[in-house]
Design an enzyme around this catalytic site. Structure first.
Site: not given
Lengths: 520, 520
Positions: B13, B53, B323-324
């Protein structure tokens, strides 16, 4: 005039705006619709969001564009994730009752996937697109529940397992031979049912019976006629009421077929276009089509007379419109789809009985309105909230009440021709057959997936004969229209699981919950 | 090497691509991820479909863009009309098991509307986004089902009703005083949990325990770490493993704040950006952030070692991604969102054990790939059909197997900032806060609803310091990008109630059913 208690939402199927006398037809007198227009507002620029039954109606029933509701053509079910007018009304304990056609295809895969029994109250409502059915009757289509119409016909002596095929759309020629109305060459003969047993008469009776039975209970009714949709078989005397000379002249030029757009070329090779390319077909169908409209108007007169006599005209909002028009040979094309005004522009007359509407009675309103406006207009008429996270149209009350308001300057429509022969003729895959149109007062622009655009200058070419889609002088116009389409796509309502109010309330909620991201 | 039996889909994450040594970090050695890359394919240009997210993950789990799946920000539930990877796998009797975070918000309104009991098997699956939960753990968020982690902590002596707040993200300073890791000034101190009791260790244990228990049964696992996401608290010794000099330099120029884009201006006024504008914050957070990544890599090494020793590496497709990324003070911004590469570009390493992939082992692939590609890649790895009417991404197997293929030349990402303080600062309504970006090899273009565009020339300005969104020389580039965005919108998958195969089968079905429209 009292407050609005009931709503009567009348739809005709495949009815061109220019076939009403109040919209300018010189020979076809639609007396009763004209009269309603004189008491309400006539929308001169009302457009559908798709030029074919299914997607157009789903926009009328959801307040959302086909790109959002996803039912992009006739055979595509409306997803059960879409909320319909009927479901909104349920929250007020109001039923949306149906007499006639909806073209709703049940989302069987959706029901099965979510294990919803289609026979429960919820399942039934979802399968029926939110309607409570007085009598669903889609004409030639497979309806969800058997209409009472075949039994009605048999009770009146039309003895057949399929009285529709054998009587309603069958005709009898001079020699007494029975012929099928599927063949357009036969529509100069009258239907084998009497006028009072025709589809239009029957559905009007259903609606009036319901009104009688409802008593004091408020209602919202969708009275949805299958006519003047093909097969173009009219009962006597309407089958012979008009001569070809009393019909609108066919709009087409030889030049239209030169350097034509590839998708139009393909549509012109389809059977309905080949048939209508023959002048004889045009001259036989148009009088029958006009007869069907005249008949519809007469029954609306009967209905409005009843409503007048019972006081319903004092507390009922009445909407008359259509799901799309009919090409009838214009532009060398038959039936519907594509983006000409004869398909996209529909009659829209709204009679609002409330005092607020007194300022606009008889008004001819020229601002651009769309099918997606109907759901918010009905909700607004009933003083209900409009769910802004789903509804893409606008309530028409400001226009009905003569209020000053900023309004849109273009409307949008869509096509998915993946089910059509045109796709096969063009050798395309099923996911390559989409088009979107932008129409302003002045221009009609069409964006085609993987094909060149179309452009018509409606001011200098109101008949849409000259496609400027490749004309070098109009590059700037095409670009401007294209960018409007992009802005429209960006504005579609996608965030359907939360309301706008919830988003507003939850702004900053992290912080309220004691979560301090980014604190030094 | 055998056929693919299992899939291990690992997500970190908020992990920037440039923080792995195989992506070029000069000081942070991610030995185990690097090793996996040497045995598989490293995607140098892997981008998320949203820089936050919730929407990013929903694209990973559905194979669809946020504009289609509708979960446009963290607090927006995924509609139950969306089909997730877990549901696709169910058709093959495969469970998608979860260890860690998903950020799935249950669509309570959707469940209620369709009267689906959230406690049934179906309701549970829908609420959980299709995952079967080994242990769902979203970190600071409200998970659907209580994770085993708090109990695990208490069993190991961390005595508190909320051991996460009191131990995991709490630190102890030199004076023995307990401080909160929410305050970034404290992240130079170690977490109050031992390394082996940290979130990353715990979730790795969960995954390994599941693998041990699964025996011969094939599995698809989403191992989804909450780190290196904030709060940036690392356990010893990782909290002190890096000095600021061993961190990537912060990328920002004074000039960036001049004539800045209005939305960026507003984001720079939010607390996280104000905090990160201070060099001291950057210098304290980045070492901790790197420590968390190093720790993650060590646990992946432990996991891969186990998989190697048990033969799982021979039949398991392994995906590592995020997710980023994280802004970490770059561009005078903190956290994520917006469209800089430090947020949008993520690591993506795919190890395919099958023989077909032998040709590409160790390859650095520079073609553009997106989050939406993961679902079709997993389905394809398991020889399952890819539902073309829903899936918007592409299977990566041609790239994994070195097959010649036509590929995309741009990727798309989206933002909905309606929940953010930036909206209030700009005085916008909740439906006015959308942006879409188009990124090619050369350009990053951002379309903002009702605001000017942004444009960066990645070739001449790889750090994205110079916004060319209003520069007159780049009008043609901006227009070209805008038109790509329009084509992308037009190609989204909207017709979800029928498959492409059904459309193809039903082309002409009217005619087969004896309905002859348009016949003369």
């Amino acid at each position: 005039m009292a407050n609005i208690k009931n709503v009567l939402f009348i739809m005709a199927d495949q009815l061109r705006a220019d076939h009403l006398s109040c919209y300018g037809h010189p020979h076809l007198q639609t007396t009763h619709m004209d009269r309603l227009a004189s008491r309400g507002v006539l929308f001169e620029q009302a457009f559908v969001n798709s030029g074919v039954c299914g997607p157009s109606r789903m926009s009328y029933y959801t307040g959302r564009y086909p790109s959002t509701h996803g039912a992009t053509w006739n055979r595509v079910p409306l997803s059960i994730s879409e909320v319909t007018l009927g479901e909104y009304l349920k929250s007020r304990d109001l039923d949306l009752v149906l007499a006639g056609k909806t073209h709703v295809m049940p989302d069987k895969q959706g029901l099965e996937r979510l294990q919803i029994d289609g026979q429960t109250e919820l399942g039934t409502l979802l399968r029926q697109g939110g309607f409570e059915q007085i009598d669903r009757y889609d004409g030639h289509h497979e309806p969800g529940v058997e209409s009472g119409y075949p039994a009605f016909l048999r009770a009146h002596g039309y003895d057949s397992p399929d009285p529709w095929t054998d009587f309603v759309i069958a005709v009898q020629d001079e020699q007494g031979q029975v012929r099928s109305g599927w063949h357009m060459r036969n529509v100069n003969y009258p239907s084998r049912v009497k006028e009072e047993h025709s589809e239009t008469a029957y559905m009007t009776d259903c609606a009036m019976d319901y009104m009688k039975s409802a008593g004091d209970k408020p209602w919202v009714m969708h009275l949805s006629y299958v006519k003047p949709h093909w097969p173009y078989v009219a009962p006597a005397p309407y089958h012979a009421m008009y001569t070809p000379e009393q019909c609108l002249p066919v709009r087409r030029t030889a030049q239209e077929k030169e350097h034509a757009h590839p998708v139009l070329n393909a549509y012109r090779m389809q059977e309905e276009s080949v048939s209508f390319s023959d002048e004889e077909c045009v001259n036989r169908v148009r009088p029958a089509y006009q007869g069907l409209i005249k008949q519809l108007d007469d029954h609306l007169g009967r209905l409005f007379g009843y409503m007048e006599s019972t006081g319903l005209m004092d507390n009922t909002l009445v909407i008359i419109t259509a799901d799309h028009g009919d090409l009838l040979g214009d532009h060398w094309l038959g039936e519907k789809e594509l983006f000409y005004d004869v398909v996209q522009r529909v009659p829209l007359i709204i009679y609002d009985p409330s005092e607020k509407a007194n300022a606009t009675r008889g008004r001819r309103e020229s601002r651009l309105v769309e099918s997606v406006d109907i759901v918010p207009t009905i909700l607004s008429a009933l003083n209900m909230d409009i769910p802004a996270h789903r509804i893409e149209g606008r309530a028409l009350q400001p226009l009905l009440h003569g209020e000053s308001v900023q309004w849109r300057d273009c409307v949008f429509s869509e096509l998915d021709y993946s089910y059509r022969e045109a796709r096969l003729l063009l050798g395309k895959e099923t996911d390559e057959c989409r088009a979107w149109s932008v129409r302003t007062d002045r221009w009609r622009y069409v964006y085609w997936s993987a094909e060149r655009a179309q452009l018509f200058d409606l001011q200098n070419d109101p008949d849409e004969f000259h496609d400027l889609g490749e004309h070098p002088d109009y590059e700037a116009v095409r670009l401007q229209m294209k960018l409007r389409l992009l802005d429209w796509f960006a504005g579609l309502k996608r965030r359907i699981t939360v309301t706008e109010e919830e988003v507003a309330t939850q702004t900053h909620k992290y912080k309220q919950a004691g979560v301090f991201y980014g604190q030094w």
